[in-house]
Design a protein around this motif. Structure first.
Motif, PDB file in Angstrom:
ATOM      1  N   GLU A  64       0.839  -1.195   0.000  1.00  0.00           N
ATOM      2  CA  GLU A  64       0.000   0.000   0.000  1.00  0.00           C
ATOM      3  C   GLU A  64       0.878   1.250   0.000  1.00  0.00           C
ATOM      4  OE1 GLU A  64      -2.522  -0.114   3.392  1.00  0.00           O
ATOM      5  OE2 GLU A  64      -3.431  -2.048   2.871  1.00  0.00           O
ATOM      6  N   ILE A  65       0.457   2.240  -0.754  1.00  0.00           N
ATOM      7  CA  ILE A  65       1.147   3.529  -0.795  1.00  0.00           C
ATOM      8  C   ILE A  65       0.331   4.522   0.021  1.00  0.00           C
ATOM      9  CG2 ILE A  65       2.202   5.288  -2.240  1.00  0.00           C
ATOM     10  CD1 ILE A  65       3.225   2.428  -2.761  1.00  0.00           C
ATOM     11  N   GLY A  66       0.933   5.120   1.042  1.00  0.00           N
ATOM     12  CA  GLY A  66       0.218   6.054   1.899  1.00  0.00           C
ATOM     13  C   GLY A  66       0.132   7.445   1.306  1.00  0.00           C
ATOM     14  N   ASP A  67      -0.795   8.245   1.836  1.00  0.00           N
ATOM     15  CA  ASP A  67      -0.951   9.620   1.378  1.00  0.00           C
ATOM     16  C   ASP A  67       0.303  10.444   1.654  1.00  0.00           C
ATOM     17  OD1 ASP A  67      -3.512   9.044   0.552  1.00  0.00           O
ATOM     18  OD2 ASP A  67      -4.452   9.750   2.409  1.00  0.00           O
ATOM     19  N   ASP A  68       1.079  10.013   2.658  1.00  0.00           N
ATOM     20  CA  ASP A  68       2.316  10.735   2.994  1.00  0.00           C
ATOM     21  C   ASP A  68       3.519  10.237   2.202  1.00  0.00           C
ATOM     22  OD1 ASP A  68       2.536   8.244   4.123  1.00  0.00           O
ATOM     23  OD2 ASP A  68       3.154   8.942   6.114  1.00  0.00           O
ATOM     24  N   GLY A  69       3.262   9.337   1.220  1.00  0.00           N
ATOM     25  CA  GLY A  69       4.350   8.802   0.402  1.00  0.00           C
ATOM     26  C   GLY A  69       5.005   7.575   0.981  1.00  0.00           C
ATOM     27  N   SER A  70       4.526   7.126   2.142  1.00  0.00           N
ATOM     28  CA  SER A  70       5.100   5.913   2.733  1.00  0.00           C
ATOM     29  C   SER A  70       4.678   4.693   1.920  1.00  0.00           C
ATOM     30  CB  SER A  70       4.651   5.769   4.181  1.00  0.00           C
ATOM     31  OG  SER A  70       3.242   5.601   4.252  1.00  0.00           O
ATOM     32  N   VAL A  71       5.455   3.632   2.037  1.00  0.00           N
ATOM     33  CA  VAL A  71       5.149   2.364   1.374  1.00  0.00           C
ATOM     34  C   VAL A  71       5.041   1.301   2.456  1.00  0.00           C
ATOM     35  CG1 VAL A  71       5.894   0.636  -0.294  1.00  0.00           C
ATOM     36  CG2 VAL A  71       6.379   3.069  -0.716  1.00  0.00           C
ATOM     37  N   ARG A  72       3.866   0.700   2.572  1.00  0.00           N
ATOM     38  CA  ARG A  72       3.603  -0.350   3.565  1.00  0.00           C
ATOM     39  C   ARG A  72       3.571  -1.691   2.833  1.00  0.00           C
ATOM     40  NH1 ARG A  72       1.384  -0.196   8.678  1.00  0.00           N
ATOM     41  NH2 ARG A  72       1.125   2.064   8.390  1.00  0.00           N
ATOM     42  N   ALA A  73       4.427  -2.610   3.246  1.00  0.00           N
ATOM     43  CA  ALA A  73       4.546  -3.885   2.527  1.00  0.00           C
ATOM     44  C   ALA A  73       4.526  -5.054   3.498  1.00  0.00           C
ATOM     45  CB  ALA A  73       5.836  -3.914   1.714  1.00  0.00           C
ATOM     46  N   GLY A  74       3.755  -6.070   3.155  1.00  0.00           N
ATOM     47  CA  GLY A  74       3.744  -7.292   3.940  1.00  0.00           C
ATOM     48  C   GLY A  74       5.069  -8.012   3.826  1.00  0.00           C
ATOM     49  N   ALA A  75       5.391  -8.810   4.832  1.00  0.00           N
ATOM     50  CA  ALA A  75       6.684  -9.490   4.868  1.00  0.00           C
ATOM     51  C   ALA A  75       6.873 -10.455   3.709  1.00  0.00           C
ATOM     52  CB  ALA A  75       6.847 -10.234   6.195  1.00  0.00           C
ATOM     53  N   ALA A  76       5.769 -10.977   3.154  1.00  0.00           N
ATOM     54  CA  ALA A  76       5.877 -11.921   2.041  1.00  0.00           C
ATOM     55  C   ALA A  76       5.862 -11.246   0.676  1.00  0.00           C
ATOM     56  CB  ALA A  76       4.755 -12.955   2.114  1.00  0.00           C
ATOM     57  N   ALA A  77       5.734  -9.920   0.641  1.00  0.00           N
ATOM     58  CA  ALA A  77       5.776  -9.210  -0.645  1.00  0.00           C
ATOM     59  C   ALA A  77       7.180  -9.282  -1.219  1.00  0.00           C
ATOM     60  CB  ALA A  77       5.358  -7.755  -0.453  1.00  0.00           C
ATOM     61  N   LEU A  78       7.288  -9.629  -2.484  1.00  0.00           N
ATOM     62  CA  LEU A  78       8.602  -9.723  -3.116  1.00  0.00           C
ATOM     63  C   LEU A  78       9.229  -8.337  -3.226  1.00  0.00           C
ATOM     64  CD1 LEU A  78       7.921 -12.289  -5.985  1.00  0.00           C
ATOM     65  CD2 LEU A  78       8.956 -12.716  -3.750  1.00  0.00           C
ATOM     66  N   ASP A  79      10.531  -8.268  -2.975  1.00  0.00           N
ATOM     67  CA  ASP A  79      11.243  -6.997  -3.061  1.00  0.00           C
ATOM     68  C   ASP A  79      11.014  -6.319  -4.408  1.00  0.00           C
ATOM     69  OD1 ASP A  79      12.292  -7.647  -0.562  1.00  0.00           O
ATOM     70  OD2 ASP A  79      14.106  -8.528  -1.418  1.00  0.00           O
ATOM     71  N   SER A  80      11.093  -7.103  -5.468  1.00  0.00           N
ATOM     72  CA  SER A  80      10.953  -6.534  -6.810  1.00  0.00           C
ATOM     73  C   SER A  80       9.559  -5.957  -7.026  1.00  0.00           C
ATOM     74  CB  SER A  80      11.252  -7.592  -7.874  1.00  0.00           C
ATOM     75  OG  SER A  80      10.380  -8.706  -7.740  1.00  0.00           O
TER      76      SER A  80
END
Length: 312
Positions: free
Chosen positions: A89-105
């Protein structure tokens, strides 16, 4: 081996006894786990950890990209996160929230589409949980540069959000609490123009493919780049000394032991060139460490994680 007759907590995900792990690692070697647990979601994982006998060992496993599982397998429970832990998920503040199993790429690409720069993750094999645990990095950028916080589930089932500084991230290292399983990470990614970020990632892929054996069975870089020493004699963490170079200078490019080979294209890539066993791969790595020390006085440290028991 863990007594498989002992009852384990009820789960909503999948709990498999005596599950072979070789097909879950990039090197395609290794024996079975006593149990493989694939939780349905965070609640399922937390409940399982809370109710599991504390004497049963637990090992969180990512996508097996930087791992040797020994031929005798892994005692206790191997936890492998999948669906339910791979959201981005991309936050309104520009942050990127990623689950631990999300591939880096995948994280790098989705961030770029939103104009956020996590391009260094594009060529790093594996998933976000492992990237955080090992402070993964390339092209001069590291997870530590952009990590805001991580969510972990402790062995007693508690969920906790830890600020990046609590992890004490260093070169290919972190200080996670004992038994904690990373389930999510939040990054503060800098801004960028989507097309320019895509172009940069394309260049990185081309550079990687030209210098690394991306089509072979490897586990990424085998050894960490050794720290050099400044004129004052203090350790220099700039890593201008490259592991591949000291391996090559010791005459070990293409060195072989059974089905294990130090790759001809890039000698810091330990490769399963056929039907290698985990024992052959690890033994060749130790042979390289010994020869490099004899040749240059440098002690190479494993970057590949090695877990489990040797075959009986």
């Amino acid at each position: 081996m863990t007594d498989l007759s002992d009852p384990l907590p009820q789960v909503r995900g999948r709990l498999t006894p005596n599950r072979p792990l070789s097909d879950l690692t990039w090197l395609r070697v290794g024996g079975p786990a006593d149990w493989l647990f694939q939780p349905a979601d965070r609640e399922d994982l937390a409940d399982f950890l809370r109710d599991l006998d504390p004497s049963v060992p637990v090992f969180p496993m990512g996508v097996g990209s930087n791992l040797i599982v020994r031929d005798g397998g892994v005692r206790g429970v191997v936890i492998r996160l999948g669906r339910g832990f791979n959201g981005i998920e991309i936050g309104d503040d520009g942050s990127v929230r990623a689950g631990a199993a999300a591939l880096d790429s995948h994280v790098a690409r989705k961030a770029a589409q939103a104009g956020r720069d996590l391009t260094f993750l594009r060529t790093i094999p594996g998933a976000i949980g492992g990237a955080v645990r090992m402070n993964a990095g390339c092209y001069g950028a590291y997870v530590a540069d952009v990590l805001r916080e991580v969510s972990v589930i402790h062995r007693d089932g508690r969920t906790e959000v830890l600020p990046a500084k609590a992890l004490e991230l260093g070169y290919r290292s972190s200080s996670l609490p004992e038994g904690a399983v990373i389930v999510e990470a939040v990054f503060d990614a800098g801004p960028g123009e989507a097309a320019a970020l895509d172009a940069r990632m394309d260049e990185q892929i081309a550079k990687r493919d030209a210098s690394q054996p991306t089509k072979d069975r490897t586990a990424g870089s085998t050894f960490r780049n050794p720290a050099g020493f400044s004129s004052t004699g203090r350790a220099d963490d700039s890593h201008e000394l490259k592991a591949w170079k000291v391996i090559d200078e010791a005459g070990l490019r293409g060195a072989r032991l059974g089905g294990a080979v130090m790759n001809e294209k890039h000698p810091n890539f330990l490769t399963n060139a056929g039907e290698a066993t985990a024992a052959e791969l690890e033994a060749l790595g130790e042979k390289v460490r010994k020869r490099v020390y004899e040749h240059s006085g440098l002690t190479l440290e494993w970057e590949i994680m090695r877990v489990g028991q040797p075959s009986a």
